[in-house]
Design an enzyme around this catalytic site. Structure first.
Site, short mmCIF file in Angstrom:
data_model
loop_
_atom_site.label_atom_id
_atom_site.label_comp_id
_atom_site.label_asym_id
_atom_site.label_seq_id
_atom_site.Cartn_x
_atom_site.Cartn_y
_atom_site.Cartn_z
N CYS A 172 38.58 50.53 49.90
CA CYS A 172 39.19 49.22 49.32
C CYS A 172 40.76 49.79 48.97
O CYS A 172 40.92 51.21 48.79
CB CYS A 172 38.46 49.17 48.07
SG CYS A 172 39.08 47.75 47.01
N ASP A 174 41.90 49.75 46.27
CA ASP A 174 41.95 50.09 44.99
C ASP A 174 42.70 51.57 44.69
O ASP A 174 42.07 52.40 45.53
CB ASP A 174 40.50 50.03 44.30
CG ASP A 174 40.62 50.07 42.78
OD1 ASP A 174 40.96 51.18 42.13
OD2 ASP A 174 39.90 49.31 42.04
N HIS A 241 33.05 50.55 46.13
CA HIS A 241 33.18 51.49 45.17
C HIS A 241 32.81 50.61 43.81
O HIS A 241 32.68 49.34 43.94
CB HIS A 241 34.64 51.76 44.46
CG HIS A 241 35.60 51.08 44.27
ND1 HIS A 241 36.02 50.75 43.11
CD2 HIS A 241 36.36 50.14 45.14
CE1 HIS A 241 36.76 49.48 43.04
NE2 HIS A 241 37.00 49.09 44.54
N CYS A 252 34.71 46.85 41.81
CA CYS A 252 35.67 46.50 42.63
C CYS A 252 36.18 44.83 42.13
O CYS A 252 35.55 44.06 42.30
CB CYS A 252 35.00 46.47 43.88
SG CYS A 252 36.37 46.00 45.25
#
Ligand code: ZN
Length: 515
Positions: A172, A174, A241, A252
């Site tokens: 991801c 992130d 995550h 997330c």
């Protein structure tokens, strides 16, 4: 119409490697299995009087700690330095004093024209912040490209020993997953072929298929890294995550902080990727998929264990947080054995994955124990910044140099339209992080080019400009108030090449209308 002729299992003889994949019978392969029988070590107290995990590498942890501290310090110095600059505003020699302070503290040059009118017009601190931070980003990226040596290179051939000639990891975007390769999984940079990040790990299937095609073409043309007849496979990994301590809020963002949804979304993409290769190229069996989850509170991974067919489910996994707790006080041999047993137990009634995959999973779990240990040692098992705390948004190809938790929110894109949603998620995060306290949202646009390809550098420069204009259009209100500042740079594909800044005026021909 779905092409079912090429489905795995339908032609078991041809594309499915029936013999053991490359490496398993080699001397390295045998050497790798030896640790199971090595002499028992006793868990030893760490520097803080805590008992560190018997399989954790304290040397590696110390190297990572030192590296990350020095890197963060350079970003953390930006705001205090600019505050000081603001205080100098009424000095007679302001322009000279401000530039030299910035250069001395941050190692970057600030354009003098920003200061020249400060005696009569308000100093545009937001623009200054953007310019200075952009300079720091490029400078630091330039300085750290050799940091891959942190992990050591004995793992470079490890994937090949497990039967994989290429590994493509899509985490991801992130920022808390930014350290997934180097810190969380402890893999050397050069071992991973691609690490493009996407919001929610919802990677672009077509782009992944293209990377697979390039990799396979190299094997057929150059026999690199191993020839096609070696029987090795291509591994595609997706990383989702969640947050163990605050699953409702700090998970997330792209999946509404819902762990199951995040895992299911990534798994769906992995299956689509394998099916795309199967249907288009008649060789799905040469592709393995792996799903990994990360608890971003402690960097503990959860590895989903495939069956013999390579299929994954959401409920068949090994959780390394539990495994860490269960093996902390064992000796090294027993701890290692417990890890192999946990992988075995996770399969339950399902068939077992091939040996290379089992070794890969075991190694990832063992590597990750060092990171869990590090989070225990430094932050008592939970990061102080469990939530978002990124410094900038990285857009385009991204700087491969930055692999640091919570440093940047990364959006991989070639045009803003294709990644509009990912970018919106990032802008929302930075409204809370920066705009709320008066700071602009710094966006670093960075593209790679290939100097061997005619016109590639010019196209990368134009792409920077086009993406910048599209960002300004998309977030017009924020941009006009000075709350979005863009820095642009390009870099040759070769690792360690210089980072070249692109100015707003460079090659700005304005064609294409910003889209
Ligand atoms: Zn996410």
């Amino acid at each position: 119409m779905v092409n079912t002729r090429n489905r795995r299992g339908r032609h078991p003889a041809a594309p499915t490697p029936t013999r053991a994949p490359w490496g398993l019978g080699t001397p390295q392969g045998r050497r790798r299995r030896e640790p199971l029988t090595e002499p028992a070590e006793v868990a030893r107290p760490s520097g803080h009087g805590r008992w560190s995990h018997p399989l954790s590498s304290r040397e590696q942890n110390a190297r990572l700690d030192q590296f990350e501290r020095s890197l963060r310090a350079r970003f953390e110095a930006v705001i205090p330095t600019l505050r000081e600059v603001a205080g100098l505003r009424w000095s007679e020699h302001f322009a000279a004093e401000a530039s030299s302070l910035i250069e001395q503290r941050l190692g970057v040059e600030a354009p003098r024209e920003l200061f020249d009118q400060a005696w009569i017009a308000p100093l545009d601190m937001r623009q200054l912040f953007g310019v200075v931070l952009g300079g720091v980003i490029r400078q630091v990226a330039q300085d750290v490209h050799r940091a891959g040596e942190l992990i050591g290179s004995d793992l470079t051939s490890f994937f090949l020993e497990c039967g994989y000639h290429a590994v493509d990891i899509s985490p991801c975007s992130d920022g808390r997953l930014k350290g997934v390769i180097r810190a969380i999984l402890r893999l050397p940079d050069e071992a991973v072929r691609s690490r493009k990040a996407y919001a929610g790990a919802m990677f672009d299937v077509e782009a992944s298929v293209r990377r697979w095609v390039e990799t396979e073409l190299m094997r057929f043309r150059e026999g690199c890294p191993v020839p096609p007849e070696a029987g090795t496979r291509y591994l595609k990994v997706a990383v989702y995550h969640w947050s163990r301590s605050d699953p409702e809020h700090e998970g997330c963002a792209a999946h509404g902080s819902d762990r199951e949804r995040a895992a299911a979304g990534a798994l769906r993409r992995l299956r689509e990727f394998r099916e795309a290769v199967e249907n288009s190229f008649y060789c799905g069996a040469s592709v393995d998929i792996l799903l990994i989850g990360v608890d971003t509170d402690a960097d503990a991974i959860r590895v989903h264990v495939p069956d013999a067919e390579g299929d994954l489910t959401l409920d068949r996994f090994v959780d390394n947080h539990d495994l860490y707790e269960a093996t902390r006080f064992l000796d090294a041999t027993r701890a290692r054995l417990a890890i192999y047993e946990a992988i075995e137990a996770a399969s339950g009634t399902a068939s077992r994955p091939h040996e290379g995959m089992r070794r890969l999973i075991a190694t990832l779990l063992i590597n990750n124990l060092s990171q869990i240990d590090r989070v225990y040692e430094t932050w008592q098992g939970r990061y102080p910044d469990v939530g978002h705390n990124e410094t900038f948004i990285s857009v385009g190809d991204g700087f491969e140099e930055f692999q640091l938790r919570n440093l940047a929110y990364f959006v991989y894109l070639q045009t803003v339209e294709e990644a509009g949603h990912d970018l919106d998620v990032g802008i929302e995060i930075f409204r809370r992080l920066n705009v709320r306290r008066g700071l602009p949202i710094p966006i670093a646009i960075h593209f790679r080019y290939d100097r061997r390809v005619p016109g590639s550098r010019e196209r990368a420069t134009e792409r920077c400009q086009r993406v910048r204009r599209a960002i300004e259009d998309r977030y017009r209100a924020l941009f006009e108030d000075g709350y979005v500042v863009c820095d642009m740079s390009i870099q040759d594909r070769e690792t360690g090449s210089p980072i070249e800044a692109v100015s707003v005026h460079e090659l700005s021909r304005g064609h294409g209308g910003g889209s």
